[in-house]
Motif scaffolding. Structure first.
Motif, PDB file in Angstrom:
ATOM      1  N   ASP A 122       2.667  56.535  20.314  1.00 21.79           N
ATOM      2  CA  ASP A 122       2.774  57.672  19.398  1.00 21.79           C
ATOM      3  C   ASP A 122       1.807  58.812  19.726  1.00 21.79           C
ATOM      4  OD1 ASP A 122       0.480  56.365  18.666  1.00 21.79           O
ATOM      5  OD2 ASP A 122       0.854  56.480  16.512  1.00 21.79           O
ATOM      6  N   MET A 123       1.147  58.726  20.866  1.00 24.39           N
ATOM      7  CA  MET A 123       0.245  59.797  21.288  1.00 24.39           C
ATOM      8  C   MET A 123       0.618  60.226  22.703  1.00 24.39           C
ATOM      9  SD  MET A 123      -3.423  58.441  19.931  1.00 24.39           S
ATOM     10  CE  MET A 123      -3.111  56.686  20.066  1.00 24.39           C
ATOM     11  N   GLN A 124       0.349  61.480  22.994  1.00 21.38           N
ATOM     12  CA  GLN A 124       0.638  62.038  24.311  1.00 21.38           C
ATOM     13  C   GLN A 124      -0.648  62.626  24.867  1.00 21.38           C
ATOM     14  OE1 GLN A 124       3.684  61.792  25.710  1.00 21.38           O
ATOM     15  NE2 GLN A 124       3.055  62.780  27.577  1.00 21.38           N
ATOM     16  N   SER A 125      -0.968  62.252  26.089  1.00 24.44           N
ATOM     17  CA  SER A 125      -2.158  62.766  26.758  1.00 24.44           C
ATOM     18  C   SER A 125      -1.716  63.689  27.895  1.00 24.44           C
ATOM     19  CB  SER A 125      -2.966  61.594  27.320  1.00 24.44           C
ATOM     20  OG  SER A 125      -4.097  62.054  28.000  1.00 24.44           O
ATOM     21  N   VAL A 126      -2.375  64.846  28.008  1.00 28.24           N
ATOM     22  CA  VAL A 126      -2.091  65.803  29.076  1.00 28.24           C
ATOM     23  C   VAL A 126      -3.398  66.139  29.760  1.00 28.24           C
ATOM     24  CG1 VAL A 126      -1.235  68.111  29.638  1.00 28.24           C
ATOM     25  CG2 VAL A 126      -0.101  66.774  27.868  1.00 28.24           C
ATOM     26  N   VAL A 127      -3.396  66.087  31.075  1.00 33.65           N
ATOM     27  CA  VAL A 127      -4.576  66.462  31.851  1.00 33.65           C
ATOM     28  C   VAL A 127      -4.185  67.537  32.860  1.00 33.65           C
ATOM     29  CG1 VAL A 127      -4.267  64.612  33.572  1.00 33.65           C
ATOM     30  CG2 VAL A 127      -6.514  65.618  33.244  1.00 33.65           C
ATOM     31  N   ALA A 128      -5.039  68.543  32.972  1.00 35.09           N
ATOM     32  CA  ALA A 128      -4.930  69.547  34.032  1.00 35.09           C
ATOM     33  C   ALA A 128      -6.087  69.262  34.974  1.00 35.09           C
ATOM     34  CB  ALA A 128      -5.042  70.954  33.455  1.00 35.09           C
ATOM     35  N   TYR A 129      -5.825  69.215  36.277  1.00 42.99           N
ATOM     36  CA  TYR A 129      -6.898  68.931  37.223  1.00 42.99           C
ATOM     37  C   TYR A 129      -6.719  69.744  38.485  1.00 42.99           C
ATOM     38  CZ  TYR A 129      -3.453  65.771  39.326  1.00 42.99           C
ATOM     39  OH  TYR A 129      -2.325  65.242  39.895  1.00 42.99           O
ATOM     40  N   GLY A 130      -7.827  69.981  39.163  1.00 39.17           N
ATOM     41  CA  GLY A 130      -7.792  70.761  40.386  1.00 39.17           C
ATOM     42  C   GLY A 130      -9.159  70.781  41.043  1.00 39.17           C
ATOM     43  N   THR A 131      -9.329  71.678  42.004  1.00 37.23           N
ATOM     44  CA  THR A 131     -10.574  71.798  42.754  1.00 37.23           C
ATOM     45  C   THR A 131     -11.238  73.117  42.401  1.00 37.23           C
ATOM     46  OG1 THR A 131      -9.618  70.506  44.563  1.00 37.23           O
ATOM     47  CG2 THR A 131     -11.579  71.823  45.071  1.00 37.23           C
ATOM     48  N   ALA A 132     -12.457  73.035  41.874  1.00 34.43           N
ATOM     49  CA  ALA A 132     -13.239  74.234  41.549  1.00 34.43           C
ATOM     50  C   ALA A 132     -13.815  74.796  42.840  1.00 34.43           C
ATOM     51  CB  ALA A 132     -14.374  73.876  40.587  1.00 34.43           C
ATOM     52  N   VAL A 133     -13.741  76.134  42.984  1.00 32.10           N
ATOM     53  CA  VAL A 133     -14.246  76.797  44.189  1.00 32.10           C
ATOM     54  C   VAL A 133     -15.083  78.016  43.810  1.00 32.10           C
ATOM     55  CG1 VAL A 133     -12.299  75.992  45.607  1.00 32.10           C
ATOM     56  CG2 VAL A 133     -12.178  78.230  44.499  1.00 32.10           C
ATOM     57  N   ARG A 134     -15.981  78.382  44.726  1.00 31.53           N
ATOM     58  CA  ARG A 134     -16.810  79.579  44.575  1.00 31.53           C
ATOM     59  C   ARG A 134     -16.507  80.495  45.741  1.00 31.53           C
ATOM     60  NH1 ARG A 134     -21.479  77.210  44.554  1.00 31.53           N
ATOM     61  NH2 ARG A 134     -21.472  76.890  42.321  1.00 31.53           N
ATOM     62  N   TYR A 135     -16.225  81.769  45.434  1.00 32.45           N
ATOM     63  CA  TYR A 135     -15.896  82.736  46.479  1.00 32.45           C
ATOM     64  C   TYR A 135     -17.101  82.965  47.389  1.00 32.45           C
ATOM     65  CZ  TYR A 135     -11.936  83.997  43.467  1.00 32.45           C
ATOM     66  OH  TYR A 135     -10.787  83.985  42.706  1.00 32.45           O
ATOM     67  N   SER A 166      -0.404  71.315  24.177  1.00 33.36           N
ATOM     68  CA  SER A 166      -1.280  70.390  24.906  1.00 33.36           C
ATOM     69  C   SER A 166      -1.562  70.891  26.319  1.00 33.36           C
ATOM     70  CB  SER A 166      -0.653  68.992  24.975  1.00 33.36           C
ATOM     71  OG  SER A 166      -0.555  68.434  23.686  1.00 33.36           O
ATOM     72  N   ARG A 167      -0.544  71.382  26.991  1.00 32.86           N
ATOM     73  CA  ARG A 167      -0.745  71.921  28.342  1.00 32.86           C
ATOM     74  C   ARG A 167      -1.685  73.113  28.325  1.00 32.86           C
ATOM     75  NH1 ARG A 167       3.549  70.991  32.550  1.00 32.86           N
ATOM     76  NH2 ARG A 167       3.062  73.115  33.179  1.00 32.86           N
ATOM     77  N   GLN A 168      -1.508  74.006  27.338  1.00 28.99           N
ATOM     78  CA  GLN A 168      -2.384  75.174  27.244  1.00 28.99           C
ATOM     79  C   GLN A 168      -3.821  74.761  26.943  1.00 28.99           C
ATOM     80  OE1 GLN A 168      -1.544  78.448  28.033  1.00 28.99           O
ATOM     81  NE2 GLN A 168      -3.776  78.508  28.051  1.00 28.99           N
ATOM     82  N   GLN A 169      -3.991  73.800  26.049  1.00 36.53           N
ATOM     83  CA  GLN A 169      -5.339  73.338  25.715  1.00 36.53           C
ATOM     84  C   GLN A 169      -5.993  72.664  26.927  1.00 36.53           C
ATOM     85  OE1 GLN A 169      -5.925  70.239  22.644  1.00 36.53           O
ATOM     86  NE2 GLN A 169      -7.308  71.743  21.711  1.00 36.53           N
ATOM     87  N   ALA A 170      -5.235  71.858  27.668  1.00 30.95           N
ATOM     88  CA  ALA A 170      -5.772  71.222  28.874  1.00 30.95           C
ATOM     89  C   ALA A 170      -6.168  72.279  29.901  1.00 30.95           C
ATOM     90  CB  ALA A 170      -4.751  70.245  29.462  1.00 30.95           C
ATOM     91  N   LEU A 171      -5.350  73.317  30.051  1.00 30.33           N
ATOM     92  CA  LEU A 171      -5.654  74.399  30.990  1.00 30.33           C
ATOM     93  C   LEU A 171      -6.905  75.173  30.554  1.00 30.33           C
ATOM     94  CD1 LEU A 171      -4.683  75.728  33.579  1.00 30.33           C
ATOM     95  CD2 LEU A 171      -3.152  77.137  32.198  1.00 30.33           C
ATOM     96  N   ASP A 172      -7.032  75.453  29.262  1.00 32.54           N
ATOM     97  CA  ASP A 172      -8.229  76.130  28.747  1.00 32.54           C
ATOM     98  C   ASP A 172      -9.483  75.295  29.019  1.00 32.54           C
ATOM     99  OD1 ASP A 172      -6.598  78.179  27.808  1.00 32.54           O
ATOM    100  OD2 ASP A 172      -6.656  77.494  25.711  1.00 32.54           O
ATOM    101  N   ARG A 173      -9.387  73.988  28.813  1.00 29.66           N
ATOM    102  CA  ARG A 173     -10.532  73.099  29.051  1.00 29.66           C
ATOM    103  C   ARG A 173     -10.857  73.004  30.540  1.00 29.66           C
ATOM    104  NH1 ARG A 173      -9.410  68.435  24.457  1.00 29.66           N
ATOM    105  NH2 ARG A 173      -9.909  69.812  22.713  1.00 29.66           N
ATOM    106  N   LEU A 174      -9.828  73.041  31.380  1.00 26.72           N
ATOM    107  CA  LEU A 174     -10.046  73.052  32.827  1.00 26.72           C
ATOM    108  C   LEU A 174     -10.836  74.297  33.225  1.00 26.72           C
ATOM    109  CD1 LEU A 174      -9.096  71.916  35.760  1.00 26.72           C
ATOM    110  CD2 LEU A 174      -7.467  73.798  35.577  1.00 26.72           C
TER     111      LEU A 174
END
Length: 112
Positions: free
Chosen positions: A94-107, A61-69
């Motif tokens: 009976d379900m587990q939710s995982v979210v990855a979140y952050g700030t998108a930046v452009r160099y 779940s963590r890997q999938q959330a990171l891929d989607r991020l």
């Protein structure tokens, strides 16, 4: 650059790189184990110890959330995501939710 190469860091600054903030990005997944694995986990909880099927589910779940991020950041034209965090919670017991979140930046400086 592919999504898997997009830099994701938990820090606010990337050494030697200047960037502009695009905005917040998220990657979310919700998973559930099947009835038989839930039964096995229930039995294991009586004697204690690691419930490996749930550990594996959370790792996936963590890997999938990171891929989607990363994909969400790429869709916004980002070069990286800074200040990335994970959060998780149970839904309906009976379900587990995982979210990855952050700030998108452009160099704004060249990166070799």
């Amino acid at each position: 650059m592919s999504d898997s190469q997009l830099l994701v860091t938990t820090t606010e600054k990337v050494p030697g790189i200047e960037y502009e903030v695009i905005g917040e990005v998220f990657g979310l997944t919700t998973q559930s184990k099947n009835m038989f694995k839930d039964l096995g986990a229930g039995l294991k909880s009586m004697v204690g110890g690691e419930i490996r099927s749930y550990t594996k589910m959370l790792e996936e779940s963590r890997q999938q959330a990171l891929d989607r991020l990363r994909a969400a950041a790429r869709e916004q034209g980002a070069d990286a995501v800074v200040m990335m965090r994970f959060d998780s919670g149970s839904i309906a017991g009976d379900m587990q939710s995982v979210v990855a979140y952050g700030t998108a930046v452009r160099y704004t400086t060249n990166v070799e």
